[in-house]
Write a protein that holds these residues in place. Structure first.
Motif, PDB file in Angstrom:
ATOM      1  N   LEU A 338       1.015  -1.330  -0.461  1.00  0.00           N
ATOM      2  CA  LEU A 338      -0.136  -0.033   0.395  1.00  0.00           C
ATOM      3  C   LEU A 338       0.824   1.445   0.213  1.00  0.00           C
ATOM      4  CD1 LEU A 338      -3.238   0.417   0.092  1.00  0.00           C
ATOM      5  CD2 LEU A 338      -2.933   1.154   2.932  1.00  0.00           C
ATOM      6  N   SER A 339       2.029   1.266   0.683  1.00  0.00           N
ATOM      7  CA  SER A 339       2.541   2.488   0.809  1.00  0.00           C
ATOM      8  C   SER A 339       3.041   2.732  -0.127  1.00  0.00           C
ATOM      9  CB  SER A 339       3.893   2.364   1.465  1.00  0.00           C
ATOM     10  OG  SER A 339       4.767   0.920   2.117  1.00  0.00           O
ATOM     11  N   TYR A 340       4.046   1.315  -1.315  1.00  0.00           N
ATOM     12  CA  TYR A 340       4.201   1.789  -2.344  1.00  0.00           C
ATOM     13  C   TYR A 340       3.010   2.034  -3.750  1.00  0.00           C
ATOM     14  CZ  TYR A 340       8.974   0.560  -1.706  1.00  0.00           C
ATOM     15  OH  TYR A 340      10.330   0.106  -1.225  1.00  0.00           O
ATOM     16  N   GLU A 341       1.979   1.504  -3.627  1.00  0.00           N
ATOM     17  CA  GLU A 341       1.002   2.143  -4.381  1.00  0.00           C
ATOM     18  C   GLU A 341       1.094   3.638  -4.302  1.00  0.00           C
ATOM     19  OE1 GLU A 341      -4.181   1.092  -5.498  1.00  0.00           O
ATOM     20  OE2 GLU A 341      -2.648   0.419  -3.805  1.00  0.00           O
ATOM     21  N   ARG A 342       1.103   4.044  -3.019  1.00  0.00           N
ATOM     22  CA  ARG A 342       0.644   5.473  -3.093  1.00  0.00           C
ATOM     23  C   ARG A 342       1.993   6.243  -3.406  1.00  0.00           C
ATOM     24  NH1 ARG A 342      -2.517   5.978   2.376  1.00  0.00           N
ATOM     25  NH2 ARG A 342      -4.750   4.413   2.158  1.00  0.00           N
ATOM     26  N   GLY A 343       1.600   7.600  -3.860  1.00  0.00           N
ATOM     27  CA  GLY A 343       2.284   8.214  -3.977  1.00  0.00           C
ATOM     28  C   GLY A 343       2.420   9.868  -2.988  1.00  0.00           C
ATOM     29  N   ALA A 344       2.849  10.958  -3.186  1.00  0.00           N
ATOM     30  CA  ALA A 344       2.879  12.634  -2.281  1.00  0.00           C
ATOM     31  C   ALA A 344       4.454  13.200  -2.178  1.00  0.00           C
ATOM     32  CB  ALA A 344       2.419  11.551  -1.095  1.00  0.00           C
ATOM     33  N   GLY A 345       3.877  14.280  -3.170  1.00  0.00           N
ATOM     34  CA  GLY A 345       5.486  14.865  -3.384  1.00  0.00           C
ATOM     35  C   GLY A 345       5.933  14.840  -3.984  1.00  0.00           C
ATOM     36  N   ALA A 346       7.449  14.473  -3.827  1.00  0.00           N
ATOM     37  CA  ALA A 346       9.137  14.082  -4.429  1.00  0.00           C
ATOM     38  C   ALA A 346       8.802  12.272  -4.161  1.00  0.00           C
ATOM     39  CB  ALA A 346       9.997  14.525  -3.636  1.00  0.00           C
ATOM     40  N   VAL A 347       8.020  11.652  -3.662  1.00  0.00           N
ATOM     41  CA  VAL A 347       7.605  10.129  -3.374  1.00  0.00           C
ATOM     42  C   VAL A 347       6.481   9.601  -4.318  1.00  0.00           C
ATOM     43  CG1 VAL A 347       7.365   8.079  -2.091  1.00  0.00           C
ATOM     44  CG2 VAL A 347       8.792  10.726  -0.965  1.00  0.00           C
ATOM     45  N   ALA A 348       7.717   8.991  -5.322  1.00  0.00           N
ATOM     46  CA  ALA A 348       6.090   8.181  -6.813  1.00  0.00           C
ATOM     47  C   ALA A 348       6.298   7.187  -6.138  1.00  0.00           C
ATOM     48  CB  ALA A 348       6.836   8.321  -7.971  1.00  0.00           C
ATOM     49  N   PRO A 349       4.770   6.799  -6.504  1.00  0.00           N
ATOM     50  CA  PRO A 349       4.495   5.306  -6.541  1.00  0.00           C
ATOM     51  C   PRO A 349       5.342   4.280  -7.169  1.00  0.00           C
ATOM     52  CG  PRO A 349       2.702   6.679  -8.312  1.00  0.00           C
ATOM     53  CD  PRO A 349       3.038   7.477  -7.458  1.00  0.00           C
ATOM     54  N   ASP A 350       5.020   3.111  -7.037  1.00  0.00           N
ATOM     55  CA  ASP A 350       6.058   1.747  -7.510  1.00  0.00           C
ATOM     56  C   ASP A 350       5.181   0.572  -7.632  1.00  0.00           C
ATOM     57  OD1 ASP A 350       7.693   0.557  -8.377  1.00  0.00           O
ATOM     58  OD2 ASP A 350       9.767   1.535  -7.146  1.00  0.00           O
ATOM     59  N   ARG A 351       4.385   0.850  -8.610  1.00  0.00           N
ATOM     60  CA  ARG A 351       3.126   0.352  -8.643  1.00  0.00           C
ATOM     61  C   ARG A 351       3.811  -1.790  -8.793  1.00  0.00           C
ATOM     62  NH1 ARG A 351      -2.179   2.016 -10.482  1.00  0.00           N
ATOM     63  NH2 ARG A 351      -2.418   0.171 -11.297  1.00  0.00           N
ATOM     64  N   LEU A 352       5.402  -1.639  -9.643  1.00  0.00           N
ATOM     65  CA  LEU A 352       5.883  -2.790  -9.766  1.00  0.00           C
ATOM     66  C   LEU A 352       5.679  -3.667  -7.918  1.00  0.00           C
ATOM     67  CD1 LEU A 352       6.889  -5.522 -10.987  1.00  0.00           C
ATOM     68  CD2 LEU A 352       8.751  -3.895 -11.149  1.00  0.00           C
ATOM     69  N   LYS A 353       6.616  -2.654  -6.993  1.00  0.00           N
ATOM     70  CA  LYS A 353       6.898  -3.237  -5.703  1.00  0.00           C
ATOM     71  C   LYS A 353       5.286  -3.187  -5.277  1.00  0.00           C
ATOM     72  CE  LYS A 353      11.407  -1.350  -5.246  1.00  0.00           C
ATOM     73  NZ  LYS A 353      12.828  -0.514  -4.190  1.00  0.00           N
ATOM     74  N   ALA A 354       4.777  -2.655  -5.531  1.00  0.00           N
ATOM     75  CA  ALA A 354       3.212  -2.604  -5.087  1.00  0.00           C
ATOM     76  C   ALA A 354       2.800  -4.346  -5.389  1.00  0.00           C
ATOM     77  CB  ALA A 354       2.272  -1.465  -5.153  1.00  0.00           C
ATOM     78  N   ARG A 355       2.236  -4.256  -6.490  1.00  0.00           N
ATOM     79  CA  ARG A 355       1.724  -5.336  -6.752  1.00  0.00           C
ATOM     80  C   ARG A 355       2.972  -6.689  -6.282  1.00  0.00           C
ATOM     81  NH1 ARG A 355       2.247  -5.146 -12.281  1.00  0.00           N
ATOM     82  NH2 ARG A 355       4.434  -6.686 -12.326  1.00  0.00           N
ATOM     83  N   GLU A 356       4.041  -6.844  -5.562  1.00  0.00           N
ATOM     84  CA  GLU A 356       4.917  -7.970  -6.118  1.00  0.00           C
ATOM     85  C   GLU A 356       4.903  -7.801  -4.259  1.00  0.00           C
ATOM     86  OE1 GLU A 356       8.570  -6.090  -6.400  1.00  0.00           O
ATOM     87  OE2 GLU A 356       9.006  -7.055  -8.170  1.00  0.00           O
ATOM     88  N   ASN A 357       4.429  -6.869  -3.551  1.00  0.00           N
ATOM     89  CA  ASN A 357       3.416  -7.086  -2.235  1.00  0.00           C
ATOM     90  C   ASN A 357       2.503  -7.868  -2.033  1.00  0.00           C
ATOM     91  OD1 ASN A 357       6.252  -6.341  -0.060  1.00  0.00           O
ATOM     92  ND2 ASN A 357       6.313  -4.717  -1.736  1.00  0.00           N
TER      93      ASN A 357
END
Length: 379
Positions: A338-357
């Motif tokens: 969930l933390s990788y699916e989200r993005g905020a400010g300079a922190v971009a989402p990472d859908r690949l890592k979100a999917r892996e977890n």
């Protein structure tokens, strides 16, 4: 010099050095230094072990075992200290040696069973130590025979056997047998708060919160100064929705043992559930400083705090720690995703890592609805 340190030095000092000679000795008549007895090293090892200083206990017990390789107290202490230091294979070898030398040594058998279990729990890949739980049960069968033959305290010894069995059954995923084992232990020793704690924990694991609370409350009544019982009772109260009763219980547990990572951390967990983010962060941060490797739950709640605050960088760091230490916990993997699916400010989402977890969470707990819904979102 403190009194405790002086006492330890006197324990280790050879007898000839503890009293001055009546008359000065001539150089040619100087007596040879007497070796330090193994019993002295065992006493020092016990002192450090009780203080939680397992590395120092290990050194003392090892010295005793080198002096007397068949000394039961030295081998038992050394094996236990090795397990505490996560030297599992060495600890198992030491305790197996002791059981071979003394097959009727009940404490050695219990310690050996616990060593097998701790190696299983601490393994990064449990398939490599899959036989450990069966080995632990085999040792406990031998321990039961010793307990049944005991002329005194037989019931108390048998209660220890059933308690250890309950823990093994829990790790095997056999909740019914675990509950039955803990009940048998309590029937043999009804005034033991640890046994009530274990039964309460098992009821909670099976979703029976009322019975879990009942047993934890009895444990607190039996041993009101035990911080583990009170802290866990407080958390169960909070999880059941009674945060008003939970918070003072958790605070009391932390006051009873301010250096106990579990008690301090559970105060943080209860504070989080009570929506007191300031206290939660302070207590959880202190808990992981006290013991950085034992309680992944506390990193998980620190991650929840950061996720709630929108600090995704720190949230990812905390959930990563929780997932690494609690590699079998699907919820930790889900929240890391969930933390990788989200993005905020300079922190971009990472859908690949979100999917892996999310996939890992589903592998750990098939049918985990939140993880499945999240995985559908990021595919």
């Amino acid at each position: 010099m403190t009194g405790g340190l002086l006492s330890l030095m006197l324990l280790l000092a050879p007898a000839s050095a503890q009293t001055a000679p009546a008359t000065p000795a001539t150089p040619s008549a100087a007596p040879a230094a007497r070796p330090i007895p193994a019993a002295n090293y065992v006493a020092v090892g016990g002192y450090y072990y009780e203080q939680g200083k397992y590395d120092q206990a290990y050194v003392a017990y090892r010295a005793a075992a080198e002096l007397e390789p068949s000394n039961p107290a030295a081998l038992l202490g050394l094996g236990r200290a090795q397990v505490k230091l996560r030297l599992y294979s060495a600890g198992i070898t030491t305790l197996q040696k002791l059981v071979t030398l003394d097959p009727r040594n009940f404490d050695a058998q219990i310690a050996l069973s616990q060593a097998f279990v701790q190696q299983y729990i601490g393994a990064g890949d449990r398939t490599l130590v899959a036989a450990n739980l069966g080995a632990a049960l085999k040792v406990l069968q031998d321990a039961e025979g010793v307990a049944q033959a005991a002329t005194q305290s037989g019931d108390l010894l048998l209660s220890r056997v059933w308690n250890e069995r309950g823990y093994v059954y829990k790790l095997q995923g056999d909740a019914a047998r675990a509950i039955d084992a803990f009940k048998r232990a309590i029937a043999l020793n009804g005034e033991n708060a640890i046994l009530l704690y274990n039964l309460g924990d098992m009821y909670y694991a099976t979703g029976n919160v009322p019975l879990a609370l009942d047993n934890l409350q009895q444990a607190v009544i039996l041993d009101p100064r035990d911080p583990f019982n009170r802290a866990y009772y407080a958390k169960l109260l909070a999880l059941s929705g009674n945060v008003a009763a939970a918070k003072p219980e958790a605070a009391q547990a932390a006051r009873l043992a301010p250096k106990n990572a579990y008690a301090v951390g559970q105060y943080g967990v209860v504070s989080y559930l009570a929506r007191d983010a300031v206290t939660a962060r302070a207590q959880l941060t202190q808990a992981v400083a006290l013991d950085p490797l034992r309680y992944p739950e506390f990193y998980y709640y620190l991650g929840r705090l950061s996720l709630d605050a929108g600090d995704l960088k720190v949230a990812r760091e905390q959930f990563t720690r929780a997932s690494a230490l609690g590699s079998q916990n699907a919820e930790y993997a889900y929240y890391l995703g969930l933390s990788y699916e989200r993005g905020a400010g300079a922190v971009a989402p990472d859908r690949l890592k979100a999917r892996e977890n999310y996939e890992r969470a589903l592998k750990l707990t098939p049918g985990y609805k939140d993880a499945q819904d999240a995985l559908n979102r990021v595919r």
